[in-house]
Design an enzyme around this catalytic site. Structure first.
Site, mmCIF file in Angstrom:
data_model
loop_
_atom_site.group_PDB
_atom_site.id
_atom_site.type_symbol
_atom_site.label_atom_id
_atom_site.label_comp_id
_atom_site.label_asym_id
_atom_site.label_seq_id
_atom_site.Cartn_x
_atom_site.Cartn_y
_atom_site.Cartn_z
ATOM 1 N N LYS A 200 2.411 28.024 -1.800
ATOM 2 C CA LYS A 200 3.078 28.991 -2.683
ATOM 3 C C LYS A 200 2.445 30.369 -2.582
ATOM 4 O O LYS A 200 3.122 31.388 -2.799
ATOM 5 C CB LYS A 200 3.092 28.484 -4.128
ATOM 6 C CG LYS A 200 1.724 28.192 -4.735
ATOM 7 C CD LYS A 200 1.092 29.369 -5.438
ATOM 8 C CE LYS A 200 -0.265 29.018 -6.000
ATOM 9 N NZ LYS A 200 -0.927 30.185 -6.637
ATOM 10 N N THR A 257 3.829 32.552 -9.202
ATOM 11 C CA THR A 257 3.110 33.377 -8.236
ATOM 12 C C THR A 257 4.028 34.368 -7.525
ATOM 13 O O THR A 257 3.588 35.448 -7.126
ATOM 14 C CB THR A 257 2.401 32.479 -7.203
ATOM 15 O OG1 THR A 257 1.687 31.460 -7.887
ATOM 16 C CG2 THR A 257 1.434 33.273 -6.363
#
Length: 347
Positions: A200, A257
């Site tokens: 991620k 994120t």
């Protein structure tokens, strides 16, 4: 993945090994209920922290609760956890191997790591590094999930997952960390949790580039969604459970994120979109952006395994091969049309 509603049964002694932003935030959070000793290798910095009762360098503005003390004495920190306490390794992936090596031969009751990524030199995940260094006899696991240090230190709600094959370790972490504004879920899928947490960061750089270029919300949504497909393909190939990637440490961490202004990796992408050199961006951050080394490691691993990850490869090309951020967009748009899929065999 199962949720647990266990509350703290008793006060526990915790040693946090690492004094960066995330380690400090976790230390602050659990020190409201437990006796915590945080270790850092820089003696002068730890002395200053002890005097200020605050980590002004990495997490300014968040005073330490009375339950949190700091030290530069590694032996004292490890001994603090005692026979049934908890050791929390709060270092970047690059520092995990030497930290674990320093623990070799010591009595370790329970140990979890907070880092997210692949070790660049070996392509190993944290649990594989742990096994190489310390073997299988110590209860250990990954504590991961969508979490910004500032929000955790501030006491805002947060949900994490403890992943371990040891039920004893999972129960220990849930009973220790779960409580107040912090929820802790448990999982046996260490591979899936670690892959989600690692990849991620690379995709956050991609969305930062897209946002920095002004490509709009549609492009961001497409990158996040197809990025999740890339995480799932790689994770399932490595042995992770597809269900894991739909949870906190997959989709949840990815969304946070890629969209949060506090994301270091997203800020790397924003800087690249402005034409800033990578080293200048990293220097300005003043913190580790795990997505940078992870992009190179994941590109090599996915190539070796035959897992197609076009977004990840495009990010790596911008970071390391001299391609311009606009090239990432062109590369994505030039791909042939195909059916939408997330299975490991999908191309």
């Amino acid at each position: 993945m199962q949720e647990s509603d266990k509350s703290t049964a008793r006060q526990r002694k915790i040693a946090v090994l690492g004094s960066g932003a995330w380690g400090t935030a976790v230390a602050i959070s659990v020190a409201h209920r437990h006796n915590v000793l945080m270790w850092g290798r820089n003696a002068q910095a730890m002395q200053q922290m002890a005097a200020d009762r605050e980590n002004k360098h990495y997490l300014a503005g968040f005073p330490f609760p009375t339950g949190l003390n700091v030290t530069a004495d590694f032996d004292a920190a490890v001994a603090h956890a005692g026979d049934d306490g908890l050791l929390i390794a709060a270092c970047p992936v690059a520092g995990l191997r030497p930290l674990l090596a320093a623990l070799k031969g010591r009595k370790i009751p329970n140990l979890v790591w907070l880092c997210k990524g692949f070790e660049y030199e070996t392509g190993l995940l944290p649990h594989q590094i742990f096994k190489e260094v310390l073997g299988d006899d110590i209860a250990s696991g990954a504590l991961s999930g969508p979490s910004f240090a500032q929000e955790v230190a501030r006491g805002q709600p947060c949900a994490l997952t403890i992943a371990s094959t040891s039920e004893k370790l999972r129960d220990c972490v849930v009973s220790t960390v779960h409580g107040g504004t912090m929820r802790v879920y448990s999982s046996e899928d260490v591979i899936g949790v670690e892959v989600g947490g690692a990849v991620k960061n690379v995709l956050a750089i991609a969305t930062g580039i897209a946002d920095g270029l002004g490509l709009g919300m549609n492009a961001r949504a497409a990158l996040i969604t197809r990025g999740l497909a890339e995480i799932t393909r790689l994770g399932a190939t490595l042995g992770g459970n597809i269900e894991t990637f739909m949870g906190l440490t997959g989709m949840g961490d990815l969304i946070l994120t890629c969209t949060g202004d506090l994301s270091r990796n997203r800020r790397v992408g924003l800087g690249l979109a402005k034409g800033k050199p990578l080293q200048e961006i990293v220097d300005e951050l003043g913190h580790v952006a795990e997505g940078v080394p992870c992009a190179k490691a994941v590109r090599e691993l996915s190539t070796k395994l035959g897992v197609e990850m076009p977004i990840t490869h495009a990010v790596a090309a911008v970071l390391f091969d001299g391609e311009k951020p606009q090239d990432l967009v062109a590369r994505m748009l030039a791909r042939d049309p195909r059916g939408e899929a997330i299975s490991p065999s999908a191309k």
